[in-house]
Design an enzyme around this catalytic site. Structure first.
Site, PDB file in Angstrom:
ATOM      1  N   HIS A 269       0.810  -1.222   0.000  1.00 14.52           N
ATOM      2  CA  HIS A 269       0.000   0.000   0.000  1.00 14.52           C
ATOM      3  C   HIS A 269       0.843   1.272   0.000  1.00 14.52           C
ATOM      4  CE1 HIS A 269      -3.341   2.627   1.721  1.00 14.52           C
ATOM      5  NE2 HIS A 269      -3.881   2.052   0.668  1.00 14.52           N
ATOM      6  N   LYS A 271       3.038   4.421  -1.030  1.00 14.71           N
ATOM      7  CA  LYS A 271       2.976   5.295  -2.208  1.00 14.71           C
ATOM      8  C   LYS A 271       4.193   6.224  -2.176  1.00 14.71           C
ATOM      9  CE  LYS A 271      -2.014   4.907  -2.327  1.00 14.71           C
ATOM     10  NZ  LYS A 271      -2.056   3.854  -1.303  1.00 14.71           N
ATOM     11  N   HIS A 498      -8.527  11.438   0.248  1.00 17.77           N
ATOM     12  CA  HIS A 498      -7.796  10.183   0.152  1.00 17.77           C
ATOM     13  C   HIS A 498      -6.458  10.335   0.878  1.00 17.77           C
ATOM     14  CE1 HIS A 498      -5.558   6.805  -1.776  1.00 17.77           C
ATOM     15  NE2 HIS A 498      -6.724   6.230  -1.664  1.00 17.77           N
ATOM     16  N   LYS A 500      -4.010  10.743   4.040  1.00 13.44           N
ATOM     17  CA  LYS A 500      -4.027  10.149   5.376  1.00 13.44           C
ATOM     18  C   LYS A 500      -3.067  10.932   6.259  1.00 13.44           C
ATOM     19  CE  LYS A 500      -5.063   6.393   2.670  1.00 13.44           C
ATOM     20  NZ  LYS A 500      -5.250   6.550   1.211  1.00 13.44           N
TER      21      LYS A 500
END
Length: 647
Positions: A269, A271, A498, A500
């Site tokens: 996950h 990025k 989106h 976090k």
């Protein structure tokens, strides 16, 4: 409407300046009906007969004919009119058609007026014009609620527009992060924001792109530079179906790698981007999947810093950032490949290769998660235990004692109260100036409501990227944590998050701030087991932690893509000469720094302190049915969901 006008409706931009690209609407004596067709908009949320204006030589009135409302702004005061309601209007009043944020100024034609030569807000330079616009903005934003009317009409956010003043000099870019541009927002809301071509640019020799979802077709078309890079590896988390398409569409020289997932229900996950240049390496940590909607429609964050090659005769010692980076990359176990680099010749690209760069002026710490059962020395190396260990090394101002925490994310895992306490303990770590522990902070969870999603730029479709299963969202103990997504000052009320982020704050000051790929889940952060001697993590995650203690040395100004600023030879001495104390603040902070401090603004997109849910607010859940139509006339669920519950 006739062709003998006695007044005009002059179209305004979101900045409340005359929009010359849209024709003025002439108004004649008597009744004038205004609707969807008159304003040249295909927006079906507007009524065909939205309002009527009745003009005489002595007075003018507005009447709401359609089912959706109209707002009238007089001298900064905003009044909403609903179906059938009337109000008097006078010269210079602003009329707002709801939904859609269509603004018009009511301008009477008088013998002394010259609409062709005069703007909507005439005034002295730097004087009355901007003052008037400010009053109108304040009036239009006087209601803090985002309202939705029948037929799917979006509410207005407060428009404090603090992001207008967010500017970062080239040599201080690494000290903060930036939001990604959102296509449908006005220019002011995209101040200092970035797109993919702002960061992937220049003479790149090697590119390693780490992500969860990758749309190969979009990536190659949206970022032509990446297609020209001679050596590219994509580390991804895609499933077999998408992987086959990626293999067919990728350039022949690209390498695809999906890291091993030793525990079920985990994902890759993280990025990030690692771009190697002749001058050094650019490291980018961000929150967007490599797909169109993530880089155009959503609230996202991105941090970037360039690092020079180490001097061959002065290899130097590793620092916290370097150790964390190399440790993390080594766990990805990608297939090693060889490239030819200037001055180095044939070079193997593996985790150890990244020791060749000088990270001594890194502005952040890395907080990563690696799947597995971590014990012993590795217990505090990953996940929330890594965050705890870094915070325990830090001293914060006394004002952050027992100060609150914020958890903001886009996917909610299956949680329990025991684990929430476990996470809060880690996030509350650190010491005050008086050497005492900061103490446990009370967290709030910023999560969009169902109305937020319905009213968003994408309508219910935005909910695809906010996977909160009903069984997770409706747990009773979570009710005390819910707080609103309110992002007026960044212009992102309707750009669903989106991004976090996790932080500890007092007012508009931040003790620390974490920009990360981690959602609120045990899979991302890890859960302690076996009497707290083991940390179980399911997924790969990566984030950057902003700390006052870690950014004292700033101003190196090194860039891989520009010859401006200090060279590799003198950037160290320049940075070492700067020893100002730093303070992290939001864009809404108002104050002055003393001569020995440096204020670092972070573009936190949401408002602090967060506003708790009201009794009417319902947290968004992507597997709940919503029959009330969104801004595009759609209901939920749709038939296709693009994200998994891990994202």
């Amino acid at each position: 409407m006739t062709h003998s006008p006695i007044a005009y409706l002059v179209p305004l931009s979101p900045n409340f300046e005359e929009n010359a690209s849209i024709p003025k609407l002439p108004l004649s004596n008597g009744q004038n009906t205004i609707g969807r067709n008159d304003i040249s908009a295909s927006d079906k949320r507007l009524s065909r007969n939205h309002l009527s204006l009745t003009l005489t030589l002595t007075s003018s009135t507005i009447t709401v004919d359609g089912t959706n409302p109209v707002a009238v702004v007089k001298s900064g005061n905003r009044r909403k009119l609903r179906a059938g309601e009337k109000a008097e209007i006078v010269n210079d009043d602003i009329i707002e058609l709801i939904p859609g944020n269509y603004f018009y100024k009511y301008v009477l034609i008088t013998p002394n007026s010259n609409l062709q030569k005069r703007g909507c807000f005439e005034g002295r330079e730097n004087g009355t014009g901007e003052s008037k616009r400010k009053k109108i903005r304040e009036g239009i934003s006087s209601s803090s609620k985002v309202e939705m009317e029948s037929g799917g009409s979006p509410r207005n956010c407060e428009e404090e527009e603090a992001i207008r003043d967010f500017g970062v000099s080239e040599d201080e870019l690494a000290l903060t992060f930036r939001l990604l541009r959102v296509k449908e927002l006005p220019a002011w809301a995209n101040t200092s924001c970035v797109s993919i071509n702002d960061v992937i640019k220049g003479d790149i020799l090697v590119a390693i792109l780490s992500n969860y979802m990758v749309d190969m077709d979009w990536l190659l078309s949206a970022c032509p530079t990446i297609a020209k890079v001679p050596n590219v590896m994509v580390i991804h988390g895609e499933g077999d179906g998408t992987l086959e398409h990626m293999k067919r569409r990728k350039p022949a020289n690209w390498i695809l790698h999906k890291p091993r997932l030793p525990i079920s229900f985990g994902t890759h996950h993280s990025k990030a981007m690692f771009l190697v240049y002749p001058r050094g390496v650019r490291i980018i940590v961000h929150t967007a999947n490599l797909i169109y909607v993530d880089w155009n429609n959503k609230s996202q964050g991105l941090w970037m810093q360039d690092f020079p090659w180490k001097e061959e005769k002065k290899p130097g010692k590793g620092c916290g950032f370097e150790n964390d980076l190399v440790d993390y990359l080594s766990m990805l176990k990608w297939p090693e490949f060889t490239v030819r680099l200037p001055d180095l010749g044939s070079t193997s690209i593996n985790a150890s290769f990244f020791k060749k760069f000088d990270y001594s002026h890194a502005a952040v710490r890395l907080i990563a998660s690696i799947p597995g059962y971590h014990t012993g020395a590795n217990l505090r190396k990953w996940g929330h235990m890594k965050l705890q260990s870094v915070l325990q090394e830090c001293t914060f101002n006394n004002e952050f004692k027992r100060s609150p925490l914020v958890y903001q994310f886009s996917s909610l895992g299956s949680l329990d109260e025991k684990w929430m306490t476990e996470l809060a303990i880690s996030m509350s770590s650190g010491y005050a100036e008086d050497k005492s522990p900061l103490g446990l902070g009370v967290p709030q969870i910023i999560w969009p409501t169902a109305e937020d999603v319905r009213c968003s730029l994408e309508g219910y479709a935005a909910g695809n990227a906010i996977p909160g299963p009903l069984k997770n969202v409706e747990k009773g103990f979570l009710k005390k944590y819910w707080a609103k997504w309110k992002a007026s000052h960044s212009g992102r009320c309707r750009a669903m998050p989106h991004i976090k982020t996790f932080t500890r704050y007092n007012g508009q000051k931040l003790a620390w701030f974490l920009l990360t790929s981690s959602n609120l889940s045990k899979a991302a952060w890890g859960a302690l087991q076996k009497n707290n001697s083991q940390l179980m993590i399911r997924s790969y995650e990566l984030g950057v932690l902003f700390l006052p203690s870690s950014i004292r040395r700033y101003g190196s100004g090194f860039s891989c893509t520009s010859n401006g600023g200090p060279s590799m030879d003198n950037c160290g001495s320049l940075a070492d000469s700067e020893e100002l104390r730093t303070t992290l603040v939001t864009l809404k902070w108002q104050g002055t720094s003393d001569p020995v401090s440096k204020v670092i603004p972070l573009p936190v997109p949401y408002e602090l302190p967060p506003k708790p849910y009201s009794s009417e607010d319902v947290p968004w859940s992507w597997d709940r049915r919503y029959s009330k139509k969104d801004v595009y006339g759609q209901v939920w669920p749709r038939t296709v969901q693009l994200y998994t519950s891990q994202d």
